[in-house]
Design a protein around this motif. Structure first.
Motif, PDB file in Angstrom:
ATOM      1  N   THR A  19      -4.497  12.583  -8.560  1.00 44.60           N
ATOM      2  CA  THR A  19      -5.267  12.278  -7.356  1.00 44.60           C
ATOM      3  C   THR A  19      -4.768  10.996  -6.697  1.00 44.60           C
ATOM      4  OG1 THR A  19      -7.207  13.356  -8.308  1.00 44.60           O
ATOM      5  CG2 THR A  19      -7.584  11.855  -6.463  1.00 44.60           C
ATOM      6  N   LEU A  23      -3.137  10.780  -2.992  1.00 47.98           N
ATOM      7  CA  LEU A  23      -3.755   9.923  -1.973  1.00 47.98           C
ATOM      8  C   LEU A  23      -2.784   8.852  -1.475  1.00 47.98           C
ATOM      9  CD1 LEU A  23      -7.375   9.414  -3.328  1.00 47.98           C
ATOM     10  CD2 LEU A  23      -6.648  10.781  -1.378  1.00 47.98           C
ATOM     11  N   LEU A  27      -1.379   8.514   2.386  1.00 45.92           N
ATOM     12  CA  LEU A  27      -1.471   7.263   3.139  1.00 45.92           C
ATOM     13  C   LEU A  27      -0.105   6.833   3.668  1.00 45.92           C
ATOM     14  CD1 LEU A  27      -3.417   5.105   4.086  1.00 45.92           C
ATOM     15  CD2 LEU A  27      -3.073   3.925   1.917  1.00 45.92           C
TER      16      LEU A  27
END
Length: 81
Positions: A19, A23, A27
């Motif tokens: 995860t 993420l 970004l």
């Protein structure tokens, strides 16, 4: 420590690590795709890379903990005679 409990902990760590990597990369892609510049762009890019690296670290830690639970042959444990 039971192997079953260790497996649950490492599975959770790997899930969290994946995860974090995803993420972080999202970004980074957003900061490049929206062409964020200046301080905010650098902050977003650096934070994305940092989050991905921390996720990779925890993935490696979980794999190492999982492998440590298995019995392995060690040359130092073998009798020399």
């Amino acid at each position: 420590m039971s192997t079953h409990g260790t497996s649950n902990v490492t599975s959770g760590m790997i899930g969290g690590a994946i995860t974090g990597i995803v993420l972080g990369m999202v970004l980074v892609i957003l900061s490049i795709g929206f062409d964020w510049s200046g301080f905010v762009g650098g902050l977003a890019f650096g934070a994305g890379v940092g989050i991905a690296l921390v996720g990779a670290f925890f993935w490696g830690l979980a794999v190492g903990l999982r492998r440590a639970g298995r019995p392995m042959w060690r040359p130092s444990a073998d009798s020399a005679e």
